[in-house]
Design a protein around this motif. Structure first.
Motif, mmCIF file in Angstrom:
data_model
loop_
_atom_site.group_PDB
_atom_site.id
_atom_site.type_symbol
_atom_site.label_atom_id
_atom_site.label_comp_id
_atom_site.label_asym_id
_atom_site.label_seq_id
_atom_site.Cartn_x
_atom_site.Cartn_y
_atom_site.Cartn_z
ATOM 1 N N HIS A 238 0.826 -1.212 0.000
ATOM 2 C CA HIS A 238 0.000 0.000 0.000
ATOM 3 C C HIS A 238 0.866 1.270 0.000
ATOM 4 O O HIS A 238 0.342 2.357 -0.212
ATOM 5 N N ARG A 239 2.165 1.102 0.268
ATOM 6 C CA ARG A 239 3.010 2.287 0.383
ATOM 7 C C ARG A 239 3.037 3.142 -0.891
ATOM 8 O O ARG A 239 2.969 4.372 -0.816
ATOM 9 N N PRO A 240 3.118 2.553 -2.112
ATOM 10 C CA PRO A 240 3.076 3.407 -3.315
ATOM 11 C C PRO A 240 1.801 4.250 -3.392
ATOM 12 O O PRO A 240 1.855 5.402 -3.856
ATOM 13 N N LEU A 241 0.679 3.698 -2.943
ATOM 14 C CA LEU A 241 -0.558 4.471 -2.942
ATOM 15 C C LEU A 241 -0.520 5.557 -1.869
ATOM 16 O O LEU A 241 -0.955 6.693 -2.102
ATOM 17 N N TYR A 242 0.012 5.207 -0.705
ATOM 18 C CA TYR A 242 0.217 6.169 0.381
ATOM 19 C C TYR A 242 0.996 7.377 -0.158
ATOM 20 O O TYR A 242 0.628 8.538 0.067
ATOM 21 N N GLU A 243 2.072 7.082 -0.911
ATOM 22 C CA GLU A 243 2.921 8.160 -1.433
ATOM 23 C C GLU A 243 2.254 8.894 -2.597
ATOM 24 O O GLU A 243 2.457 10.099 -2.775
ATOM 25 N N TRP A 244 1.448 8.179 -3.395
ATOM 26 C CA TRP A 244 0.761 8.833 -4.519
ATOM 27 C C TRP A 244 -0.177 9.930 -4.019
ATOM 28 O O TRP A 244 -0.196 11.036 -4.570
ATOM 29 N N PHE A 245 -0.940 9.633 -2.986
ATOM 30 C CA PHE A 245 -1.843 10.649 -2.437
ATOM 31 C C PHE A 245 -1.056 11.841 -1.898
ATOM 32 O O PHE A 245 -1.418 13.002 -2.127
ATOM 33 N N LEU A 246 0.034 11.565 -1.179
ATOM 34 C CA LEU A 246 0.831 12.663 -0.620
ATOM 35 C C LEU A 246 1.433 13.521 -1.736
ATOM 36 O O LEU A 246 1.537 14.748 -1.598
ATOM 37 N N ASP A 247 1.825 12.871 -2.829
ATOM 38 C CA ASP A 247 2.437 13.614 -3.950
ATOM 39 C C ASP A 247 1.417 14.417 -4.751
ATOM 40 O O ASP A 247 1.790 15.377 -5.443
ATOM 41 N N ASN A 248 0.162 14.042 -4.676
ATOM 42 C CA ASN A 248 -0.845 14.683 -5.518
ATOM 43 C C ASN A 248 -1.817 15.573 -4.751
ATOM 44 O O ASN A 248 -2.814 16.021 -5.310
ATOM 45 N N LEU A 249 -1.509 15.812 -3.489
ATOM 46 C CA LEU A 249 -2.359 16.690 -2.677
ATOM 47 C C LEU A 249 -1.475 17.721 -1.969
ATOM 48 O O LEU A 249 -0.304 17.447 -1.668
ATOM 49 N N PRO A 250 -2.032 18.901 -1.658
ATOM 50 C CA PRO A 250 -1.245 19.949 -0.993
ATOM 51 C C PRO A 250 -1.140 19.722 0.518
ATOM 52 O O PRO A 250 -1.566 20.560 1.328
ATOM 53 N N VAL A 251 -0.551 18.594 0.890
ATOM 54 C CA VAL A 251 -0.450 18.245 2.312
ATOM 55 C C VAL A 251 0.663 19.072 2.966
ATOM 56 O O VAL A 251 1.620 19.493 2.299
ATOM 57 N N PRO A 252 0.559 19.307 4.286
ATOM 58 C CA PRO A 252 1.553 20.146 4.960
ATOM 59 C C PRO A 252 2.920 19.498 5.107
ATOM 60 O O PRO A 252 3.917 20.197 5.310
ATOM 61 N N CYS A 253 2.993 18.174 5.031
ATOM 62 C CA CYS A 253 4.296 17.490 5.077
ATOM 63 C C CYS A 253 4.122 16.108 4.472
ATOM 64 O O CYS A 253 2.993 15.666 4.212
ATOM 65 N N LYS A 254 5.231 15.433 4.230
ATOM 66 C CA LYS A 254 5.187 14.117 3.609
ATOM 67 C C LYS A 254 5.852 13.083 4.518
ATOM 68 O O LYS A 254 7.070 12.888 4.466
ATOM 69 N N PRO A 255 5.033 12.429 5.339
ATOM 70 C CA PRO A 255 5.584 11.376 6.205
ATOM 71 C C PRO A 255 6.153 10.230 5.376
ATOM 72 O O PRO A 255 5.826 10.069 4.203
ATOM 73 N N ARG A 256 6.954 9.414 6.022
ATOM 74 C CA ARG A 256 7.527 8.228 5.371
ATOM 75 C C ARG A 256 6.990 6.984 6.080
ATOM 76 O O ARG A 256 6.982 6.925 7.307
ATOM 77 N N GLN A 257 6.539 6.026 5.301
ATOM 78 C CA GLN A 257 6.003 4.789 5.876
ATOM 79 C C GLN A 257 7.089 3.733 5.951
ATOM 80 O O GLN A 257 7.868 3.553 5.018
ATOM 81 N N TYR A 258 7.134 3.011 7.079
ATOM 82 C CA TYR A 258 8.068 1.903 7.283
ATOM 83 C C TYR A 258 7.264 0.697 7.762
ATOM 84 O O TYR A 258 6.292 0.842 8.516
ATOM 85 N N GLU A 259 7.685 -0.488 7.338
ATOM 86 C CA GLU A 259 6.948 -1.684 7.697
ATOM 87 C C GLU A 259 7.817 -2.636 8.516
ATOM 88 O O GLU A 259 9.024 -2.729 8.311
ATOM 89 N N PHE A 260 7.171 -3.346 9.414
ATOM 90 C CA PHE A 260 7.850 -4.368 10.211
ATOM 91 C C PHE A 260 6.947 -5.609 10.275
ATOM 92 O O PHE A 260 5.742 -5.540 9.989
#
Length: 555
Positions: A238-260
């Motif tokens: 799901h991370r590519p989709l997580y990043e797609w939304f962040l890249d295509n919206l005027p969000v105040p910051c871009k968090p990074r997702q990590y998985e364990f």
């Protein structure tokens, strides 16, 4: 920034956070724990709680508690309250007020409209069955929805009408316009909004369209300034989709997702659907039944927050899936309680003993330490002519190596005298109902020179002991992988019929009359126990077995 002092292993997430801080990427880390309030938290959530709150605390950051409340049809306030209690019980405190994804519904809705205006979202009328057909498979690309090329104006109008409640549930959805041939299925025009005419526990009847988890999660992280969005491995795709939304919206910051890797524990199920089934079908006594894998169940059973945290630290944090043995969790609680739990005596299957040569009417006051290694005081036990021992501590014809009472044999009563079994009284059916014994008055707390006694058994005074109920809990499932039912069956086939044994008419030493819900005890020779938080009363204490004194499952 110097590395914080810690004896904890430097797992990969610790290393990432440390490197980010040292590089000046962040001045403070912000994590979050984002449960969906559609059930009680289980032991797997404990790993995520300890990781998110633990990293924040270790590196001087903060951790938010945010409820992912985007599906009001499955969510309840009961679950919200239980989750908050579990987090606090584990010893953590979230930053500021409790947050909800629903706090951001207005902003999320506005961002959905921005995607429509940018030509990156559209209203789709396909039925769920048709949508699955159009989506393709892992080996075949999907195909575009016939509604994909609607105009911006038509999409804005339809989405406004969806929001106004003009359409029935499932009639339309809002989808992101990404790529129906993408190898990653999550990028094949995922759903952003669904129609759902449902009352929401936080927003009431304001909304009849609700955002999807994938659309909500990353934007909520961005609104809160999350620096490290830590998820389990099933969200890696799901991370590519997580990043797609962040890249295509005027969000105040871009968090990074990590998985364990999530916590998989044998002899348990952690699927909320299966846990709910166990509750709804009456296989257990609620979400906090001490046999369940929920945190509230572990709390009711007598597990301590420290033992859960230690367990989560011991299993470590990796990106490789595996199964942790339940024995490790049981080791952690035994280790904690062995060091801290006061000792007491409780006779689970009472057998009356009359000490025939002890003076009638005489009562001695004996003092026994509350703990063999910790200086936490003493407890007082009256000793007189009549006592109770456990029925299993006397046998007429014992096997070889038996070290308890037998006809003519001797044992020491814990902290008291040596007694000898002289006569067994039986009823009409031949059942032993009473023992007649004699005691040696020169053996109080000592063995005279040359005297050998086979064993030591526990006991309680007959007159002063308190009646109680004892519940012997064990693992709910009899197989290590209960998810695999018998051929053609279900996980319910693997329920352990001996997971709960209820013993009534037990007798406990008088000091246990003062026990509180916060107390944990080692019942000598029996295991670790606590008062049941639901059913125990001053008139009839109910003690739950937390864990046996040693692993009874043979590894």
């Amino acid at each position: 920034m110097n590395k914080p002092e810690s004896t904890a292993p430097a797992h990969f997430l610790r290393q990432i956070v440390q490197a980010d801080l040292e590089a000046g990427k962040h001045s403070q880390i912000v994590t979050r724990f984002p449960p969906e309030p559609n059930g009680y938290l289980h032991i797997g959530h404990a790993k995520s709680i300890c990781l998110n709150f633990g990293l924040a605390g270790e590196f001087g950051g903060v951790c938010n508690l945010r409820f992912d409340d985007t599906n009001p049809t499955k969510e309840e306030q009961e679950y919200i309250d239980a989750i908050k209690q579990d987090v606090e019980w584990l010893g953590f405190q979230w930053a500021g007020e409790v947050r909800h994804a629903s706090d951001y519904f207005d902003q999320l809705h506005a961002w959905a409209i921005e995607l429509i205006k940018a030509g990156k979202a559209y209203v789709c009328d396909l039925t769920p069955e048709q949508a699955r057909e159009y989506r393709g498979s892992l080996t075949e690309p999907g195909k575009n929805s016939p509604f994909r090329d609607r105009s911006v104006e038509e999409n804005l109008d339809l989405f406004a009408r969806m929001t106004a409640g003009e359409f029935a549930d499932g009639a339309k959805v809002l989808r992101a316009k990404i790529d129906m041939s993408a190898p990653n299925m999550n990028l094949r025009d995922p759903i952003i909004y669904r129609i759902r005419h449902a009352h929401h526990h936080q927003t009431g009847d304001k909304w009849c369209v609700y955002p999807s988890y994938d659309f909500t999660h990353g934007q909520s992280d961005a609104i809160e300034g999350i620096t490290h969005s830590i998820c389990t491995l099933e969200f890696e795709d799901h991370r590519p989709l997580y990043e797609w939304f962040l890249d295509n919206l005027p969000v105040p910051c871009k968090p990074r997702q990590y998985e364990f890797a999530r916590l998989n524990l044998n002899y348990t199920v952690t699927s909320k659907r299966k846990l709910k089934q166990l509750v709804d079908e009456g296989h257990v006594d609620g979400w906090d039944d001490p046999r369940m894998s929920t945190l509230s169940a572990f709390r009711r059973r007598g597990y301590t927050p420290a033992s859960i945290r230690e367990f989560c630290e011991r299993i470590g944090v990796t990106r490789s899936d595996g199964v942790v043995d339940m024995g490790m969790l049981e080791f952690c609680i035994r280790d904690d309680l062995d060091a801290h739990a006061p000792r007491a005596m409780c006779v689970l299957r009472p057998l009356k003993v009359v000490i025939t040569n002890y003076p009638e009417g005489q009562v001695e006051t004996l003092e026994l330490p509350r703990h063999p290694k910790q200086d936490i005081g003493v407890r007082v036990l009256p000793f007189s002519r009549e006592i109770y021992i456990d029925r299993d501590d006397f046998m007429i014809d014992p096997p070889k190596g038996y070290k308890r009472l037998e006809p003519g044999g001797e044992v020491r009563l814990r902290g008291s005298y040596v007694i000898r079994a002289d006569e067994a009284i039986t009823d009409a059916e031949g059942n032993i109902v009473e023992l007649r014994c004699s005691y040696d008055p020169d053996t109080l707390g000592k063995n005279p020179e040359g005297r050998k006694v086979k064993g030591v058994i526990h006991w309680v005074p007959a007159a002063e002991s308190i009646e109680c109920e004892v519940r012997l809990y064990d693992r709910l499932f009899k197989t290590a992988n209960p998810d695999k039912g018998e051929e053609g069956g279900s996980f319910l086939d693997n329920i352990n019929p001996e997971s709960l044994v209820v013993l009534k008419g037990c007798r406990a030493e008088p000091s246990l009359a003062e026990a509180s819900l916060a107390d944990r005890f080692q019942f000598e020779r029996e295991g670790y126990f606590c008062l049941d938080s639901k059913d125990s009363s001053a008139e009839l204490p109910v003690f739950n077995r937390t864990v046996t004194l040693r692993d009874s499952w043979g590894g």
